[in-house]
Design a protein around this motif. Structure first.
Motif, PDB file in Angstrom:
ATOM      1  N   ASP A   1       0.865  -1.222  -0.028  1.00  0.00           N
ATOM      2  CA  ASP A   1      -0.086  -0.095   0.069  1.00  0.00           C
ATOM      3  C   ASP A   1       1.070   1.204   0.077  1.00  0.00           C
ATOM      4  OD1 ASP A   1      -2.201  -1.474  -0.047  1.00  0.00           O
ATOM      5  OD2 ASP A   1      -2.593  -1.374   2.083  1.00  0.00           O
TER       6      ASP A   1
ATOM      7  N   ALA B   1       2.288   1.827  -3.564  1.00  0.00           N
ATOM      8  CA  ALA B   1       1.094   2.265  -4.372  1.00  0.00           C
ATOM      9  C   ALA B   1       0.913   3.789  -4.277  1.00  0.00           C
ATOM     10  CB  ALA B   1      -0.120   1.334  -4.269  1.00  0.00           C
ATOM     11  N   ASN B   2       1.098   4.296  -3.196  1.00  0.00           N
ATOM     12  CA  ASN B   2       0.963   5.812  -2.897  1.00  0.00           C
ATOM     13  C   ASN B   2       2.292   6.605  -3.301  1.00  0.00           C
ATOM     14  OD1 ASN B   2      -1.871   5.328  -2.040  1.00  0.00           O
ATOM     15  ND2 ASN B   2      -0.943   4.624  -0.126  1.00  0.00           N
ATOM     16  N   ILE B   3       3.323   6.015  -3.622  1.00  0.00           N
ATOM     17  CA  ILE B   3       4.430   6.808  -3.939  1.00  0.00           C
ATOM     18  C   ILE B   3       4.459   6.732  -5.567  1.00  0.00           C
ATOM     19  CG2 ILE B   3       6.917   6.987  -4.139  1.00  0.00           C
ATOM     20  CD1 ILE B   3       6.986   5.409  -1.212  1.00  0.00           C
ATOM     21  N   ASP B   4       4.414   8.095  -5.895  1.00  0.00           N
ATOM     22  CA  ASP B   4       4.306   8.146  -7.348  1.00  0.00           C
ATOM     23  C   ASP B   4       5.561   8.909  -7.799  1.00  0.00           C
ATOM     24  OD1 ASP B   4       3.388   8.612  -9.901  1.00  0.00           O
ATOM     25  OD2 ASP B   4       2.296  10.265  -9.701  1.00  0.00           O
ATOM     26  N   ILE B   5       6.453   7.712  -8.520  1.00  0.00           N
ATOM     27  CA  ILE B   5       7.822   8.109  -8.818  1.00  0.00           C
ATOM     28  C   ILE B   5       7.982   7.251 -10.059  1.00  0.00           C
ATOM     29  CG2 ILE B   5       8.826   9.259  -6.746  1.00  0.00           C
ATOM     30  CD1 ILE B   5      10.216   6.457  -6.599  1.00  0.00           C
ATOM     31  N   PRO B   6       8.919   7.874 -11.051  1.00  0.00           N
ATOM     32  CA  PRO B   6       9.325   6.696 -12.287  1.00  0.00           C
ATOM     33  C   PRO B   6       9.876   5.413 -11.798  1.00  0.00           C
ATOM     34  CG  PRO B   6       9.886   8.992 -12.601  1.00  0.00           C
ATOM     35  CD  PRO B   6       9.476   8.948 -11.405  1.00  0.00           C
ATOM     36  N   SER B   7       9.456   4.183 -12.311  1.00  0.00           N
ATOM     37  CA  SER B   7      10.297   3.047 -11.899  1.00  0.00           C
ATOM     38  C   SER B   7      11.977   3.142 -12.030  1.00  0.00           C
ATOM     39  CB  SER B   7      10.017   2.016 -12.733  1.00  0.00           C
ATOM     40  OG  SER B   7      10.182   2.223 -14.386  1.00  0.00           O
TER      41      SER B   7
ATOM     42  N   SER C   1      13.456   6.580   1.718  1.00  0.00           N
ATOM     43  CA  SER C   1      13.286   7.743   0.440  1.00  0.00           C
ATOM     44  C   SER C   1      13.826   8.606   1.021  1.00  0.00           C
ATOM     45  CB  SER C   1      11.661   7.801   0.269  1.00  0.00           C
ATOM     46  OG  SER C   1      10.946   8.264   1.457  1.00  0.00           O
TER      47      SER C   1
ATOM     48  N   HIS D   1       6.850  10.037   3.819  1.00  0.00           N
ATOM     49  CA  HIS D   1       5.851   9.720   2.772  1.00  0.00           C
ATOM     50  C   HIS D   1       4.414   9.412   3.609  1.00  0.00           C
ATOM     51  CE1 HIS D   1       7.109  10.014  -1.090  1.00  0.00           C
ATOM     52  NE2 HIS D   1       8.316   9.302  -0.929  1.00  0.00           N
TER      53      HIS D   1
END
Length: 274
Positions: free
Chosen positions: A75, A78-84, A220, A224
């Motif tokens: 979860d 899923a809530n961390i929006d960064i490029p792979s 990170s 977050h």
């Protein structure tokens, strides 16, 4: 500057997940060791920290340990929006999936052929890091660290280095090892394994008990979650004293301590919190 440990997936003989782990700790004394005869030579009874959800006879136990830990941090990821390409993986391990090699060798001796599911690559030390990277579609740096008992601690320090060098924004870091004959008999050859439940700090202690576990952090640059914990630093050293024992005067540990305790960084962060 601090980096952040945003979530934790944990699996051990204490249980699966935060709640079971804390319950086991709070209920001490609680028996979390299991007596087995299938790991030591000559089927000598040995007490081990076994994850009950995964029988020793189960195939691919090593990867199942990882999956149990990964599910707990899904979860948050899923809530961390960064490029792979900005997600890295650093995992500490001593033996990777060597148990699969032991199972495969036993089958080969009995039947003259390797099991269909056997893959020599599972024994590669980089296997757990690459397995996690593939599961998460992470395209950043991916590697394992194998420095015996310090492997997982060094993985966190290495993860911090990747963030400091701006080679990643998020690093999945931690460690995983499963029970296997190699580890049990390796320590036993050093006369380190106790024939009974170990008694730390006791005057009549007779050795240690070996266990298995998987622990995965989401480290990170940014905080977050409200529960995120600051990772302020760490230190490491190599005294090159002995193949399996630290230097007796403690200078290696002191050097690592001195490297890890950056007083100004700790104090500056404390003042910012206040």
């Amino acid at each position: 500057m601090p980096f952040w440990l945003n979530d934790l997936g944990i699996v051990s003989a204490l249980g699966v997940g935060h709640q079971q782990t804390m319950q086991s700790i709070s209920l001490q004394p609680k028996q979390t060791l299991t007596e087995v005869t299938s790991l030591a030579f000559e089927q000598r009874p040995t007490f081990v920290g076994l994850v009950d959800e995964l029988p020793l006879t189960a195939s691919m136990r090593f990867y199942q340990l990882i999956d149990l830990a990964l599910a707990q941090i899904a979860d948050t990821l899923a809530n961390i929006d960064i490029p792979s390409s900005r997600i890295a993986v650093v995992i500490g391990t001593s033996t990777a999936a060597i148990q699969e090699g032991e199972r495969g060798r036993k089958a080969h001796v009995a039947k003259g052929k390797w099991p269909e599911e056997f893959d020599y690559y599972d024994q590669a030390l980089v296997a757990p890091a690459n397995y996690i990277a593939k599961k998460l579609a992470a395209k950043g740096p991916s590697y394992s660290i194998s420095t015996a008992c310090s492997s997982s601690a060094k993985a966190l320090i290495s993860a911090r280095a990747l963030l400091s060098a701006d080679l990643a924004d998020v690093v999945i870091c931690g460690g995983v090892d499963s029970l296997c004959q190699l580890t049990i008999n390796g320590f036993d050859s050093l006369s380190s394994i106790s024939d009974e439940i170990c008694k730390p700090f006791s005057g009549d202690r007779s050795g240690i008990n070996i266990g298995e576990a998987a622990t995965l952090f989401v480290m990170s640059k940014e905080q977050h979650t409200k529960q995120s914990i600051a990772f302020l630093g760490g230190g490491e050293s190599s005294d090159a004293h002995h193949i399996s024992a630290p230097i007796a005067d403690g200078s290696g540990a002191i050097a690592a301590d001195d490297n890890g305790i950056a007083r100004r960084e700790f104090n500056a962060f404390r003042y910012r919190l206040h």
